[in-house]
Design an enzyme around this catalytic site. Structure first.
Site, PDB file in Angstrom:
ATOM      1  N   GLU A 223      10.283 -15.022   6.961  1.00 40.37           N
ATOM      2  CA  GLU A 223       9.736 -16.380   7.046  1.00 40.37           C
ATOM      3  C   GLU A 223      10.801 -17.445   7.315  1.00 40.37           C
ATOM      4  OE1 GLU A 223       6.215 -17.213   4.347  1.00 40.37           O
ATOM      5  OE2 GLU A 223       6.978 -15.381   3.442  1.00 40.37           O
ATOM      6  N   HIS A 239      12.436  10.786   0.300  1.00 39.89           N
ATOM      7  CA  HIS A 239      11.566  11.942   0.512  1.00 39.89           C
ATOM      8  C   HIS A 239      10.895  11.917   1.879  1.00 39.89           C
ATOM      9  CE1 HIS A 239      12.120  13.350  -3.603  1.00 39.89           C
ATOM     10  NE2 HIS A 239      12.231  12.059  -3.879  1.00 39.89           N
ATOM     11  N   LYS A 330      -4.094 -18.616  10.102  1.00 38.90           N
ATOM     12  CA  LYS A 330      -5.050 -19.192   9.147  1.00 38.90           C
ATOM     13  C   LYS A 330      -6.089 -20.056   9.863  1.00 38.90           C
ATOM     14  CE  LYS A 330      -2.118 -18.738   5.106  1.00 38.90           C
ATOM     15  NZ  LYS A 330      -1.278 -19.336   4.070  1.00 38.90           N
TER      16      LYS A 330
END
Ligand code: F6R
Length: 334
Positions: A223, A239, A330
């Site tokens: 950001e 893993h 948004k």
């Protein structure tokens, strides 16, 4: 653009003021008896999520009550009225968090909103539901001290811990050890800047109970610096992701976020990775905290991560503050 840096460096001061403010604000709310709860659910996205992760890092191995973090549009089925639901949206207009809040109300789960305004404040006030009001006009990710103190004030008695006292003592400890926050942050920002110019993408590795500074580091680079950065959690990455280092792509520069309480088993795993990186010419760095106590350690790491991301933005010639694409998303969804 210096606004963000000021926010980052003033974090202890804002946190200290917020501890007093939200302790008082929470004491004025009418909430069910804390002993009726067997856990808390903290729901929020992005800048309104990180404080929940911070509290989980701080408290989850010391409380017998569950700390459940939610970043979805739906609440798991097992969440019932024995959980306190804290719906956190700085703006109050985040769709995911609003949906969770409304679903909590529908399912008779005790809910508290934490917000500076927007829909969330409007709905909770209209229905006479408890709400903690944050000061307006701050980028959500810079409201970290406010959000953290507000959530700590709300959940402390349920969790059976004196979180506000711990935060206060952490600020005192940090004040004595703050010297290197800025210099460490600037030094790492310069190293990452040169790596980024060589087309390397930051990959931040963290482990419990220091996941919040590691994840914060990744999101702040996204950001503030406006570049990709990724987060991986140890020991799980050993893993699967570990296989990538021997491959043809040499795309990453790695930062290990390391705290004081590093168990031997973790040290060994990091040592193995460091040897692997040396062999494969992968660049890596360590970001250490400054403190003895966990709360202080978390805060010092978060401050350093914030400083790195802002300084990196300035080195890259971008303004750390605006997040245009998030704003566009948004609007598109509205
Ligand atoms: C941080 C930021 C985002 C928001 C996120 C959720 O500065 O802009 O990470 O925090 O989009 O929005 P709020 O916090 O308003 O619910």
């Amino acid at each position: 653009s210096s606004g963000m840096l000021l926010h980052a460096l003033s974090m202890p001061k804002y946190l200290s003021e917020s501890i007093v403010r939200y302790k008082e604000d929470v004491s004025k709310l009418t909430l069910p008896d804390p002993s009726t709860f067997d856990g808390v659910v903290i729901s929020g996205m992005g800048g309104s999520f990180i404080s929940g992760l911070f509290l989980q890092d701080l408290a989850s191995d010391r409380s017998s009550k569950a700390i459940i973090l939610n970043r979805d549009v739906r609440l798991p089925r097992f969440i019932d009225e024995k959980k306190l639901l804290v719906a956190v949206s700085y703006s109050g207009n985040t769709e995911e968090t609003l949906r969770i809040y409304l679903e909590g109300l529908r399912r008779n789960i005790p809910v508290v909103a934490v917000t500076s305004g927007g829909e969330l404040a409007a709905v909770s006030e209209k229905l006479g539901k408890p709400v903690i009001r944050l000061p307006p006009g701050i980028p959500p990710r810079a409201a970290f001290p406010h959000l953290t103190a507000a959530i700590a004030a709300l959940t402390s008695s349920v969790l059976g811990l004196d979180l506000l006292g711990e935060l206060r003592r952490a600020i005192d400890e940090l004040a004595k050890r703050e010297d290197s926050v800025l210099s460490d942050g600037l030094a790492l920002s310069r190293l990452l800047f040169s790596d980024v110019q060589n087309n390397l993408t930051p990959l931040i590795y963290g482990y419990s109970p220091y996941l919040s500074p590691a994840y914060r580091f990744k999101t702040q680079i996204n950001e503030n610096s406006k570049i990709h950065a990724f987060f991986g959690e140890l020991p799980e990455v050993n893993h699967n992701e570990i296989m990538g280092w021997n491959g043809v792509l040499k795309s990453f520069t790695v930062v290990f976020v390391r705290g004081r309480e590093e168990p031997k088993y973790m040290e060994a795993r990091i040592e193995f990775l460091e040897n692997l990186f040396d062999k494969n010419n992968i660049r890596f760095y360590n970001l250490h905290g400054n403190c003895e106590k966990r709360a202080c350690e978390l805060l010092s790491l978060i401050m350093k991560a914030d400083v790195v991301s802002i300084a990196l933005a300035l080195l890259l010639g971008v303004d750390p503050t605006p997040v245009d694409t998030i704003t566009q998303l948004k609007k598109f969804l509205d």
